[in-house]
Write a protein that holds these residues in place. Structure first.
Motif, PDB file in Angstrom:
ATOM      1  N   ALA A 220       0.952  -1.138   0.247  1.00 48.75           N
ATOM      2  CA  ALA A 220       0.122   0.022   0.193  1.00 48.75           C
ATOM      3  C   ALA A 220       0.886   1.070  -0.017  1.00 48.75           C
ATOM      4  O   ALA A 220       2.204   1.030  -0.110  1.00 48.75           O
ATOM      5  CB  ALA A 220      -0.538   0.090   1.484  1.00 48.75           C
ATOM      6  N   TYR A 221       0.239   2.471  -0.173  1.00 44.57           N
ATOM      7  CA  TYR A 221       0.714   3.589  -0.158  1.00 44.57           C
ATOM      8  C   TYR A 221       0.300   4.777   0.619  1.00 44.57           C
ATOM      9  O   TYR A 221      -0.808   4.657   0.929  1.00 44.57           O
ATOM     10  CB  TYR A 221       0.878   4.312  -1.594  1.00 44.57           C
ATOM     11  N   PHE A 222       1.073   5.881   1.072  1.00 45.17           N
ATOM     12  CA  PHE A 222       0.830   6.934   1.873  1.00 45.17           C
ATOM     13  C   PHE A 222       0.502   7.936   0.843  1.00 45.17           C
ATOM     14  O   PHE A 222       1.167   8.172  -0.038  1.00 45.17           O
ATOM     15  CB  PHE A 222       1.773   7.152   2.881  1.00 45.17           C
ATOM     16  N   GLY A 223      -0.825   8.590   1.224  1.00 48.68           N
ATOM     17  CA  GLY A 223      -0.751  10.055   0.511  1.00 48.68           C
ATOM     18  C   GLY A 223      -1.510  10.961   1.567  1.00 48.68           C
ATOM     19  O   GLY A 223      -1.988  10.671   2.643  1.00 48.68           O
ATOM     20  N   LEU A 252      11.373  15.042  -3.998  1.00 50.58           N
ATOM     21  CA  LEU A 252      10.736  14.164  -2.999  1.00 50.58           C
ATOM     22  C   LEU A 252      11.607  12.837  -2.842  1.00 50.58           C
ATOM     23  O   LEU A 252      11.722  12.591  -1.774  1.00 50.58           O
ATOM     24  CB  LEU A 252       9.415  13.473  -3.911  1.00 50.58           C
ATOM     25  N   ALA A 253      12.312  12.712  -3.733  1.00 52.24           N
ATOM     26  CA  ALA A 253      13.330  11.282  -3.519  1.00 52.24           C
ATOM     27  C   ALA A 253      14.403  11.899  -2.423  1.00 52.24           C
ATOM     28  O   ALA A 253      14.831  10.868  -1.520  1.00 52.24           O
ATOM     29  CB  ALA A 253      13.994  10.862  -4.813  1.00 52.24           C
ATOM     30  N   PHE A 260      14.158   7.982   5.391  1.00 56.29           N
ATOM     31  CA  PHE A 260      14.112   6.611   5.356  1.00 56.29           C
ATOM     32  C   PHE A 260      15.417   6.137   4.853  1.00 56.29           C
ATOM     33  O   PHE A 260      15.386   4.615   5.179  1.00 56.29           O
ATOM     34  CB  PHE A 260      13.002   6.121   4.456  1.00 56.29           C
ATOM     35  N   GLY A 261      16.281   6.579   4.626  1.00 57.48           N
ATOM     36  CA  GLY A 261      17.691   6.190   4.261  1.00 57.48           C
ATOM     37  C   GLY A 261      17.413   5.636   2.718  1.00 57.48           C
ATOM     38  O   GLY A 261      18.396   4.957   2.153  1.00 57.48           O
ATOM     39  N   GLN A 262      16.338   5.675   2.075  1.00 61.31           N
ATOM     40  CA  GLN A 262      16.246   5.263   0.745  1.00 61.31           C
ATOM     41  C   GLN A 262      14.863   5.776   0.072  1.00 61.31           C
ATOM     42  O   GLN A 262      14.081   6.600   0.926  1.00 61.31           O
ATOM     43  CB  GLN A 262      15.981   3.860   0.997  1.00 61.31           C
ATOM     44  N   SER A 263      14.784   6.034  -1.162  1.00 57.89           N
ATOM     45  CA  SER A 263      13.726   6.452  -2.104  1.00 57.89           C
ATOM     46  C   SER A 263      12.827   5.361  -2.381  1.00 57.89           C
ATOM     47  O   SER A 263      13.015   4.182  -2.304  1.00 57.89           O
ATOM     48  CB  SER A 263      14.328   7.295  -3.061  1.00 57.89           C
ATOM     49  N   PHE A 264      11.453   5.826  -2.521  1.00 58.30           N
ATOM     50  CA  PHE A 264      10.436   4.644  -2.947  1.00 58.30           C
ATOM     51  C   PHE A 264       9.959   5.110  -4.353  1.00 58.30           C
ATOM     52  O   PHE A 264       9.788   6.167  -4.886  1.00 58.30           O
ATOM     53  CB  PHE A 264       9.088   4.907  -1.993  1.00 58.30           C
ATOM     54  N   ASP A 265       9.961   3.964  -5.080  1.00 59.79           N
ATOM     55  CA  ASP A 265       9.202   3.903  -6.362  1.00 59.79           C
ATOM     56  C   ASP A 265       7.559   4.210  -6.145  1.00 59.79           C
ATOM     57  O   ASP A 265       7.013   2.992  -6.136  1.00 59.79           O
ATOM     58  CB  ASP A 265       9.574   2.850  -7.245  1.00 59.79           C
ATOM     59  N   THR A 266       6.967   5.165  -6.227  1.00 61.00           N
ATOM     60  CA  THR A 266       5.620   5.432  -5.961  1.00 61.00           C
ATOM     61  C   THR A 266       4.850   5.825  -7.490  1.00 61.00           C
ATOM     62  O   THR A 266       5.556   6.377  -8.421  1.00 61.00           O
ATOM     63  CB  THR A 266       5.258   6.402  -4.973  1.00 61.00           C
ATOM     64  N   PRO A 267       3.724   5.534  -7.651  1.00 63.59           N
ATOM     65  CA  PRO A 267       2.980   5.790  -8.848  1.00 63.59           C
ATOM     66  C   PRO A 267       2.583   7.279  -8.705  1.00 63.59           C
ATOM     67  O   PRO A 267       2.420   7.810  -7.548  1.00 63.59           O
ATOM     68  CB  PRO A 267       1.927   4.701  -8.850  1.00 63.59           C
ATOM     69  N   ASP A 268       2.314   7.912  -9.664  1.00 66.88           N
ATOM     70  CA  ASP A 268       1.967   9.469  -9.706  1.00 66.88           C
ATOM     71  C   ASP A 268       0.409   9.371  -8.809  1.00 66.88           C
ATOM     72  O   ASP A 268       0.166  10.385  -8.156  1.00 66.88           O
ATOM     73  CB  ASP A 268       1.648   9.940 -10.959  1.00 66.88           C
TER      74      ASP A 268
END
Length: 275
Positions: A220-223, A252-253, A260-268
């Motif tokens: 899931a994703y946060f928004g 954002l990245a 988080f120490g990393q970036s997430f590949d999230t949909p638009d």
């Protein structure tokens, strides 16, 4: 003749009403721009998104909304509430949008309009460091596990617990800070929260906490949720545009990596949530 006059008057009234509603639809964005302030509701006990650090409001939301404010040309005014009061506060008009963030679910999308996702929100378990009794998510069977009230993480914990051989004793907390405190004190065996949240907590206190992998929840994703009505459409459109620009140019990245120490590949956008 009289009927014609009545019909003409009704038509004129309808035109005026339609024009009034159309103008009012832009009022929220216009009011934000006029005041030079975007009011944002949030819970300040949801690290690393929102929390109090040495008396100062900090977190990913603070950094990201600072960039959104720059794009909209407004300042950010924060309104802090316990999580169970944040979404009702949005509906009551206490603020313009919620930082939260909130897990994007089908049920929530029916009621609210969500911005582009800001991070992954898959649920996992945080345990005490050195607890060898919980090596995988299924090991929480028969144990006391905490989660935040009115949260999607709580709903997933309940669903997951029903699949196990022994029932999970679920304890609901007004905020995750209280749940983490009980876990550290040994009053519960774990806390269910999104992987980004608990990874941050474990990173901050490695002698006290550890993450149980793999995550047990549905991906899931946060928004950020806002009101799903015509009055707020122009504001939400403007925020979406700002956020997609912030994502496209790498800001954002960079903010994700900071927290988080990393970036997430999230949909638009999320059109059909898995939850």
């Amino acid at each position: 003749m009289r009927i014609n006059r009545i019909l003409k008057a009704a038509a004129a009234t309808a035109i005026i009403l339609a024009s009034s509603l159309s103008a009012h639809a832009a009022d929220v964005l216009a009011n934000v721009k006029s005041a030079g302030v975007l009011k944002v509701g949030t819970e300040t006990a949801f690290a690393p998104f929102d929390y109090i650090d040495a008396g100062e409001h900090a977190g990913l939301n603070v950094d990201l909304f600072a960039e959104i404010g720059k794009e909209l040309g407004v300042k950010i005014e924060w309104v802090a509430l316990p999580w169970e009061g944040v979404l009702p506060g949005l509906e009551a008009g206490k603020f313009d949008i919620v930082a939260g963030p909130a897990t994007i679910t089908k049920a929530r999308m029916e009621r609210y309009r969500f911005t582009p996702p800001i991070a992954e929100a898959t649920v996992a378990i945080l345990k005490k460091a050195g607890d060898e009794k919980i090596a995988k998510p299924e090991d929480i069977a028969g144990k006391a596990i905490g989660a935040g009230k009115a949260s999607a993480q709580l709903d997933q914990l309940k669903a997951f617990g029903q699949k196990l051989g022994k029932p999970v004793e679920i304890r609901e907390y007004p905020g995750n800070t209280e749940a983490y405190a009980d876990l550290a004190a040994g009053r519960i065996a774990g806390v269910a929260n999104s992987l980004p949240n608990i990874a941050f907590v474990a990173k901050q206190r490695p002698d006290t906490f550890a993450v149980v992998l793999p995550p047990f929840g549905v991906k899931a994703y946060f928004g950020y949720p806002g009101m799903k009505d015509a009055d707020h459409a122009s504001l939400m459109d403007a925020i979406d545009k700002a956020m997609l620009k912030i994502k496209a140019d790498g800001r954002l990245a960079a903010i994700q990596k900071k927290w988080f120490g990393q970036s997430f590949d999230t949909p638009d956008y999320i059109k059909e949530p898995a939850l």
